[in-house]
Design an enzyme around this catalytic site. Structure first.
Site, PDB file in Angstrom:
ATOM      1  N   HIS A 101      -0.075  -6.407  11.747  1.00  7.91           N
ATOM      2  CA  HIS A 101       1.386  -6.501  11.857  1.00  7.91           C
ATOM      3  C   HIS A 101       1.920  -5.685  13.020  1.00  7.91           C
ATOM      4  CE1 HIS A 101       1.092  -2.805   9.324  1.00  7.91           C
ATOM      5  NE2 HIS A 101       2.200  -2.472   9.952  1.00  7.91           N
TER       6      HIS A 101
ATOM      7  N   HIS B 240      11.629   0.866  12.373  1.00  7.42           N
ATOM      8  CA  HIS B 240      10.766   1.202  11.233  1.00  7.42           C
ATOM      9  C   HIS B 240      10.787   2.705  10.950  1.00  7.42           C
ATOM     10  CE1 HIS B 240       7.366   1.579   8.593  1.00  7.42           C
ATOM     11  NE2 HIS B 240       6.462   1.860   9.521  1.00  7.42           N
TER      12      HIS B 240
HETATM   13  O1  LIG Z   1       3.789   1.227   9.646  1.00 10.37           O
HETATM   14  C1  LIG Z   1       2.913   1.227   8.781  1.00 10.37           C
HETATM   15  O2  LIG Z   1       2.365   0.196   8.377  1.00 10.37           O
HETATM   16  C2  LIG Z   1       2.481   2.525   8.279  1.00 10.37           C
HETATM   17  O3  LIG Z   1       1.386   2.906   8.622  1.00 10.37           O
HETATM   18  C3  LIG Z   1       3.417   3.334   7.450  1.00 10.37           C
HETATM   19  C4  LIG Z   1       4.479   2.724   6.793  1.00 10.37           C
HETATM   20  C5  LIG Z   1       5.334   3.504   6.021  1.00 10.37           C
HETATM   21  C6  LIG Z   1       5.162   4.868   5.902  1.00 10.37           C
HETATM   22  C7  LIG Z   1       4.121   5.492   6.551  1.00 10.37           C
HETATM   23  C8  LIG Z   1       3.249   4.728   7.317  1.00 10.37           C
HETATM   24  S1  LIG Z   1       1.936   5.516   8.143  1.00 10.37           S
HETATM   25 MN   LIG Z   2       3.533  -0.815  10.061  1.00  8.25          MN
END
Ligand SMILES: O=C(O)C(=O)c1ccccc1S
Ligand SMILES: [Mn+2]
Length: 258
Positions: free
Chosen positions: A73, A79
């Site tokens: 992805h 994000h």
């Molecule tokens: O973006 C990601 O898939 C991911 O690795 C992640 C997502 C959400 C919180 C921490 C992490 S480390």
């Molecule tokens: Mn991710």
């Protein structure tokens, strides 16, 4: 002939080959497991609507249930909290979805130490041999972890202290984000940060610095071993989910044939 006709001819004659860098996406595809009290994403689930039956006599289709960050992805800046004012996945400019890519191969080091971290010195040594990192291109970080991707336990490689998977040091993540011209970082592991990155300063520095600098992440890539150190072109296809933080993506590389 036009340049596009030249490309099509090169593809036909296999002077240019297409390498699929995408992991097959199925209910068993490993997903990130954050510790309590944090919420987690879901694996892929297909929910059949009809299959040439009385629910739909001539057609087969499904509803899909997936997280934005399930499987191979694309991470958009929004994000992470540091990129909260940045692009969502639908706002990533289309012209950035075709870009040059280089491969930094640390599979041997990662095999010896699953907590191996890429440091600035490693990147500078790579540049001394191969030239500068690509302006507006991907740094693809080969660790050999794709060999584990069909076994979730091996892929996540966790013990009582958490996951042990290779990544990038906080210092190197900040330098890549703020002092190099790359578009983003692509990895073979479940996420762009090391398994132990929850305890780094800042936590998850690759996400924090790269997404905070408006750069991108690509995860769970496969077949980086089939790419040259320099010269590949990577095509990424995240879904333009309006307001989304990321998306499962088909990732392809164009490489000069043997
Ligand atoms: O973006 C990601 O898939 C991911 O690795 C992640 C997502 C959400 C919180 C921490 C992490 S480390
Ligand atoms: Mn991710």
């Amino acid at each position: 002939m036009s340049v596009l006709q030249d490309l099509l001819e090169a593809l036909r004659s296999r002077r240019v080959e297409v390498v699929d860098l995408t992991a097959p996406l199925h209910p068993g595809t490993p997903i990130l497991q954050l510790p309590e009290p944090f919420a987690n994403t879901i694996p892929l689930r297909l929910e059949e609507i009809s299959r040439y039956d009385d629910r739909g006599p001539a057609w087969y289709w499904n509803d899909i249930h997936t997280g934005e960050h399930t499987g191979t992805h694309f991470d958009a800046p929004v994000h992470w909290v540091t990129g909260r004012d940045g692009e969502d996945i639908s706002q990533v400019p289309a012209e950035r979805l075709v870009a040059p890519a280089v491969v930094l191969d640390f599979a041997a080091e990662s095999a010896k130490d699953p907590d191996f971290l890429l440091e600035i010195s490693h990147v500078r040594a790579w540049e001394a041999e191969h030239g500068p990192l690509p302006d507006g291109g991907w740094l693809l970080y080969r660790t050999g972890w794709d060999a584990r991707s069909e076994d979730a336990a091996q892929f996540l490689n966790a013990d009582e202290n958490g996951p042990h998977t290779p990544g990038i040091s906080a210092e190197c993540a900040r330098w890549l984000a703020e002092e190099t011209p790359i578009l983003g970082v692509g990895v073979e592991t479940v996420g762009t940060d090391a398994g132990g990155a929850h305890s780094f300063d800042p936590p998850f520095p690759c996400h924090s610095f790269l997404l905070g600098a408006g750069k991108y992440g690509l995860t769970q890539l496969q077949n980086l071993a089939r790419l040259p150190a320099t010269g590949a072109v990577v095509i990424t296809g995240p879904l333009p989910i309006v307001g989304g933080s990321g998306s499962p993506a088909r990732v392809l590389a164009l490489v000069e044939g043997e």
